[in-house]
Design a protein around this motif. Structure first.
Motif, PDB file in Angstrom:
ATOM      1  N   VAL A 133       0.863  -1.189   0.000  1.00  0.00           N
ATOM      2  CA  VAL A 133       0.000   0.000   0.000  1.00  0.00           C
ATOM      3  C   VAL A 133       0.894   1.232   0.000  1.00  0.00           C
ATOM      4  O   VAL A 133       1.802   1.357   0.824  1.00  0.00           O
ATOM      5  N   TYR A 134       0.599   2.140  -0.920  1.00  0.00           N
ATOM      6  CA  TYR A 134       1.376   3.376  -1.034  1.00  0.00           C
ATOM      7  C   TYR A 134       0.432   4.577  -1.015  1.00  0.00           C
ATOM      8  O   TYR A 134      -0.594   4.568  -1.686  1.00  0.00           O
ATOM      9  N   ASP A 135       0.801   5.602  -0.267  1.00  0.00           N
ATOM     10  CA  ASP A 135       0.033   6.844  -0.138  1.00  0.00           C
ATOM     11  C   ASP A 135      -1.312   6.545   0.540  1.00  0.00           C
ATOM     12  O   ASP A 135      -2.302   6.225  -0.108  1.00  0.00           O
ATOM     13  N   PHE A 136      -1.348   6.687   1.863  1.00  0.00           N
ATOM     14  CA  PHE A 136      -2.534   6.320   2.624  1.00  0.00           C
ATOM     15  C   PHE A 136      -3.731   7.216   2.315  1.00  0.00           C
ATOM     16  O   PHE A 136      -4.868   6.866   2.627  1.00  0.00           O
ATOM     17  N   GLY A 137      -3.493   8.385   1.726  1.00  0.00           N
ATOM     18  CA  GLY A 137      -4.598   9.257   1.329  1.00  0.00           C
ATOM     19  C   GLY A 137      -5.260   8.759   0.057  1.00  0.00           C
ATOM     20  O   GLY A 137      -6.463   8.466   0.022  1.00  0.00           O
TER      21      GLY A 137
END
Length: 211
Positions: A133-137
């Motif tokens: 998972v990349y960039d939690f936004g």
């Protein structure tokens, strides 16, 4: 002019000196796909299993055109089911591999460990499905399926086998934002078409090219 990579030239010289392979490693053939409805975005890679998770993260940054602006994490799954391709639906998250200690300040039902010092061989081949998972936004989720384990590989760095689909660019607003972006980019008559093209260049957005 063709680029020259000093480490690769050194490896070639060493192989010539000993008249044989200088690496003898296990490697995994990986199929990596993004979870995006209606957008087939896939990469197929070979990676040595003695790679650290920090470097594994960097491989996805390159393969999908990210620029490492945001946080990331990995999930290992409980693979009690034998069919690795069903792991996403039938198996639960077993371990959350996080990039720094700040993650431990937040509640999580899944056990967490730091990625520092961890090797792929700590989890592969015993596990055949991992999520990145990349960039939690924007929440870009990548499914990593281990297709095959290769032994006695003269391999010092990952190999890019195949791929399709241009990944979203940084900070485009998740899947809804990416769909809106594509709609405007594919419509030259749209009022925001020119400004969107300029913004895309600023975000270093470019079409997928395996080279």
């Amino acid at each position: 002019m063709q680029a020259i990579y000093p480490s690769e030239e050194m490896f070639k010289d060493l192989a010539a000196l000993v008249d044989g392979a200088i690496f003898d490693a296990e490697a995994a053939v990986l199929h990596v796909s993004m979870e995006l409805m209606g957008h087939p975005i896939r990469r197929r890679l070979v990676v040595p299993l003695d790679m650290k998770f920090q470097d594994f993260h960097q491989i996805f940054q390159i393969a999908f055109g990210w620029h490492d602006y945001h946080l990331h994490e990995f999930y290992q799954y409980d693979e009690s089911e034998t069919d690795k391709f069903q792991s996403r639906q039938t198996n639960r998250q077993k371990l959350n591999i996080v990039m720094d200690e700040e993650a431990f300040e937040y509640a999580n039902d899944v056990e967490m460990i730091l990625e520092e010092g961890l090797l792929l061989s700590d989890f592969i081949p015993s596990h055949t499905f991992i999520k990145y998972v990349y960039d939690f936004g924007d929440n870009w989720r990548h499914d990593i399926i281990v297709e095959e384990i290769l032994t006695k590989q003269n391999l010092s760095s990952p190999i890019y086998l195949a791929g399709e689909g241009t990944a979203p660019h940084e900070d485009c607003g998740g899947e809804p934002g990416f769909n809106a972006f594509l709609g405007i980019m594919n419509d030259p008559s749209h009022d925001e078409h020119d400004s969107m093209k300029a913004w895309a260049r600023m975000q270093l957005y470019r079409e997928f090219d395996i080279n």
